[in-house]
Structures are given as structure tokens and as C-alpha cells.
Design an enzyme around this catalytic site. Structure first.
Site, PDB file in Angstrom:
ATOM      1  N   ASN A   1     -19.023  24.529 -13.556  1.00 23.91           N
ATOM      2  CA  ASN A   1     -17.714  24.321 -12.924  1.00 23.91           C
ATOM      3  C   ASN A   1     -17.018  25.675 -12.955  1.00 23.91           C
ATOM      4  O   ASN A   1     -16.559  26.110 -14.009  1.00 23.91           O
ATOM      5  CB  ASN A   1     -16.912  23.275 -13.714  1.00 23.91           C
TER       6      ASN A   1
ATOM      7  N   LYS B   1     -14.245  26.617 -11.682  1.00 22.19           N
ATOM      8  CA  LYS B   1     -12.777  26.592 -11.673  1.00 22.19           C
ATOM      9  C   LYS B   1     -12.271  27.579 -10.610  1.00 22.19           C
ATOM     10  O   LYS B   1     -12.916  27.734  -9.578  1.00 22.19           O
ATOM     11  CB  LYS B   1     -12.214  26.895 -13.058  1.00 22.19           C
TER      12      LYS B   1
ATOM     13  N   HIS C   1     -11.325  16.006 -13.301  1.00 27.48           N
ATOM     14  CA  HIS C   1     -11.364  17.029 -14.353  1.00 27.48           C
ATOM     15  C   HIS C   1     -10.022  17.035 -15.084  1.00 27.48           C
ATOM     16  O   HIS C   1      -8.974  16.828 -14.482  1.00 27.48           O
ATOM     17  CB  HIS C   1     -11.649  18.402 -13.734  1.00 27.48           C
TER      18      HIS C   1
ATOM     19  N   GLU D   1      -8.216  19.347 -16.085  1.00 30.61           N
ATOM     20  CA  GLU D   1      -7.218  20.303 -15.550  1.00 30.61           C
ATOM     21  C   GLU D   1      -6.504  19.704 -14.348  1.00 30.61           C
ATOM     22  O   GLU D   1      -5.324  19.959 -14.117  1.00 30.61           O
ATOM     23  CB  GLU D   1      -7.913  21.636 -15.202  1.00 30.61           C
TER      24      GLU D   1
ATOM     25  N   GLU E   1     -15.908  14.921 -21.382  1.00 29.13           N
ATOM     26  CA  GLU E   1     -15.298  16.210 -21.686  1.00 29.13           C
ATOM     27  C   GLU E   1     -14.056  16.017 -22.557  1.00 29.13           C
ATOM     28  O   GLU E   1     -12.954  15.784 -22.046  1.00 29.13           O
ATOM     29  CB  GLU E   1     -14.883  16.908 -20.383  1.00 29.13           C
TER      30      GLU E   1
ATOM     31  N   GLY F   1     -12.530  24.983 -22.565  1.00 25.91           N
ATOM     32  CA  GLY F   1     -11.991  26.335 -22.482  1.00 25.91           C
ATOM     33  C   GLY F   1     -11.357  26.820 -23.769  1.00 25.91           C
ATOM     34  O   GLY F   1     -10.654  27.827 -23.790  1.00 25.91           O
TER      35      GLY F   1
ATOM     36  N   SER G   1     -16.872  23.738 -23.776  1.00 27.02           N
ATOM     37  CA  SER G   1     -17.357  24.934 -24.477  1.00 27.02           C
ATOM     38  C   SER G   1     -18.854  24.884 -24.788  1.00 27.02           C
ATOM     39  O   SER G   1     -19.303  25.405 -25.805  1.00 27.02           O
ATOM     40  CB  SER G   1     -16.543  25.194 -25.755  1.00 27.02           C
TER      41      SER G   1
HETATM   42  C1  PEP Z   1     -15.178  22.525 -17.729  1.00 23.30           C
HETATM   43  O1  PEP Z   1     -14.481  23.233 -17.013  1.00 23.30           O
HETATM   44  O2  PEP Z   1     -15.523  21.406 -17.331  1.00 23.30           O
HETATM   45  C2  PEP Z   1     -15.570  23.023 -19.041  1.00 23.30           C
HETATM   46  C3  PEP Z   1     -16.293  22.259 -19.819  1.00 23.30           C
HETATM   47  O3  PEP Z   1     -15.159  24.293 -19.364  1.00 23.30           O
HETATM   48  P1  PEP Z   1     -15.667  25.161 -20.629  1.00 23.30           P
HETATM   49  O4  PEP Z   1     -17.161  25.066 -20.660  1.00 23.30           O
HETATM   50  O5  PEP Z   1     -15.187  26.543 -20.336  1.00 23.30           O
HETATM   51  O6  PEP Z   1     -15.055  24.564 -21.849  1.00 23.30           O
END
Ligand code: PEP
Length: 255
Positions: free
Chosen positions: A13, A15, A99, A101, A171, A177, A217
Site C-alpha cells: 500500500n 499511500k 484503510h 487512514e 490491521e 506506520g 509495520s
Molecule cells: C498500511 O498502510 O496498510 C500499513 C500496514 O502500513 P505500514 O506497513 O507502514 O505500517
């Protein structure tokens, strides 16, 4: 529980990162690094303007392209939005929906997530549906209730046939992040809870075949352990999907 019967999906992803020219360069570099690694689906979910260049650059490779969101209407007066038909015509195969975000910064609710899921499926896209609890919710001991509710509402009126084109990414919001990863045991437990919800809503067979990813992460160092868990069928990867070497290590961990 037979993990081998399910498709593992490693999805990036991006972003709001990467321009069209950077996208082409990235895929040119990544393609030979992941060539022939076919034990998992490899997907890059990219900003809207990068979809067409990504599809072009990924032609003839095992890299698939997805979008990061989709609007629920077929077309109309929704300035700035993008429909499933538009994504489809540009060659996107997948779309990330719900997501954290989007939920946190753009007012996405369980109900609009459900509308987007249905629109994406009707428009011929595969859905990567994101669910996950906030840190406060984990500390209150309501993770199971939160992810179950998010899953149930997102899948309202989605048929068993349509479900074959849905995967869920668990998630935990506190791990996205932040550099904080859920332990493999925490990831496995909640991915298992989600599978249980699918079994109740659809059938044991549907749940057994259903791909549940972990995201938060995931990186080159922790991927192998996370992916070894019986309920973790892949990853949705943010930061580490922006580096070809790190992303390749994660793909390797899924082989
Ligand atoms: C994501 O954007 O879905 C995500 C898991 O980001 P990160 O791996 O940077 O935590």
C-alpha cells in the site's frame, strides 16, 4: 486448518507516495527480483495517477496492480472521486477499502465501507478490506467485538460468490506506520477471529478458503515469523513496500 489451501497475498500500500515516473522505475527494478515467485500473489496498490503507468510497467510480470480506494457511486456529481469502472478500465485488479487512514482522516464509516465494497465487487474489482482496532480498544479488551463488527457491516449483502473476490487485512491501527508490530501470536489470534466471523456469516468451507492478511509495520525482519502463523495468509505492507529490496524479502518469506 490447512493454510496450504489458501492463497497468500503480499500487497503493498503505497499511500501518497511515488509519482508516475517513479512508479515505472520501481516496477522495472522489482520485476526481475520477484520473477517466478508464484507461491503468493504480488500486488501493488498505488495512487490513482500511478495505476496506468504501473499496469503498463507490470505487463508480462507476476505483479498485479490495485488502487487505494474507490467511490461507491457508479458515476455522477462526486468531485474528486473515482469509480470502480474507471479503475477497471485502467487495469487495476484490486482495491483497498476501509484503510484506517481513510476511516481516521476522511470520515469513512463501516456503512460507507460496505457501500464501497459492493460497488467494487459489482465493478469487477477484487477487494482488500481493512479492519482493525485502535490502541484504546485493545486496551479495553474489545478487539474481537470491533473487528467482528467492522467485518460484518462491511460484508452486508455481499454474496458467497462475491466473497471469493474479497480478502481481509487485519490491521491494528496502533501498528500502522508506527514501527510497532503486533506479535505473531496477536496477529494469528485476530486473523483467526476474522476467519470465525466468515464461517458464521457464510460457511466453514468459505472461511477455510478465505485469505486473511496481517498489516501493521510488517517488514523484511519480521515478515517470516508473522507469515508462518496458521491464520496469517499474507501481508498488507505500507512503508516496506516502497523499497524493492525489503518488499522482495517479504515476498520471499511467503514462498
Ligand atoms: C498500511 O498502510 O496498510 C500499513 C500496514 O502500513 P505500514 O506497513 O507502514 O505500517
Amino acid at each position: 486448518m490447512n493454510k496450504a489451501t489458501r492463497r497468500t497475498v503480499i500487497a503493498g500500500n503505497w499511500k501518497m507516495n511515488m509519482t508516475p515516473s517513479q512508479t515505472k522505475e520501481f516496477i522495472k527494478e522489482l520485476a526481475p527480483m520477484v520473477a517466478g515467485k508464484d507461491d503468493c500473489d504480488i500486488v501493488l496498490c498505488v495512487p490513482f495517477v500511478d495505476i496506468a503507468p504501473a499496469v503498463e510497467a507490470a505487463k508480462g510480470t507476476n505483479i498485479k496492480v490495485g488502487a487505494e480506494n474507490v467511490h461507491f457511486a457508479k458515476n455522477g456529481a462526486y468531485t474528486g472521486e473515482i469509480s470502480a469502472e474507471m479503475l477497471n478500465e485502467c487495469g487495476a485488479e484490486y482495491v483497498v477499502i476501509g484503510h484506517s487512514e481513510r476511516r481516521q482522516y476522511f470520515g469513512e464509516t463501516n456503512e460507507t465501507v460496505n457501500q464501497r465494497v459492493k460497488a467494487a465487487l459489482e465493478g469487477g474489482l477484487k477487494v482488500i478490506l481493512c479492519v482493525g482496532e485502535l490502541l484504546a480498544e485493545r486496551e479495553q479488551g474489545i478487539t474481537e467485538e470491533i473487528v467482528s463488527l467492522q467485518t460484518k457491516i462491511a460484508l452486508l449483502d455481499v454474496t458467497a460468490e462475491q466473497l471469493k473476490n474479497v480478502i481481509i487485512a487485519y490491521e491494528p491501527v496502533w501498528a500502522i506506520g508506527t514501527g510497532k508490530t503486533a506479535t505473531p501470536e496477536q496477529a494469528d489470534e485476530v486473523c483467526g477471529i476474522i476467519r470465525g466471523v466468515i464461517a458464521k456469516l457464510y460457511s466453514a468451507e468459505a472461511a477455510e478458503a478465505f485469505t486473511v492478511q496481517y498489516g501493521g509495520s510488517m517488514n523484511a525482519k519480521n515478515a517470516a515469523e508473522l507469515l508462518s502463523k496458521v491464520n496469517v495468509d499474507g501481508g498488507l505492507i505500507g512503508g516496506a513496500s516502497l523499497k524493492t529490496a525489503d518488499f522482495t524479502v517479504i515476498v520471499d518469506a511467503a514462498q
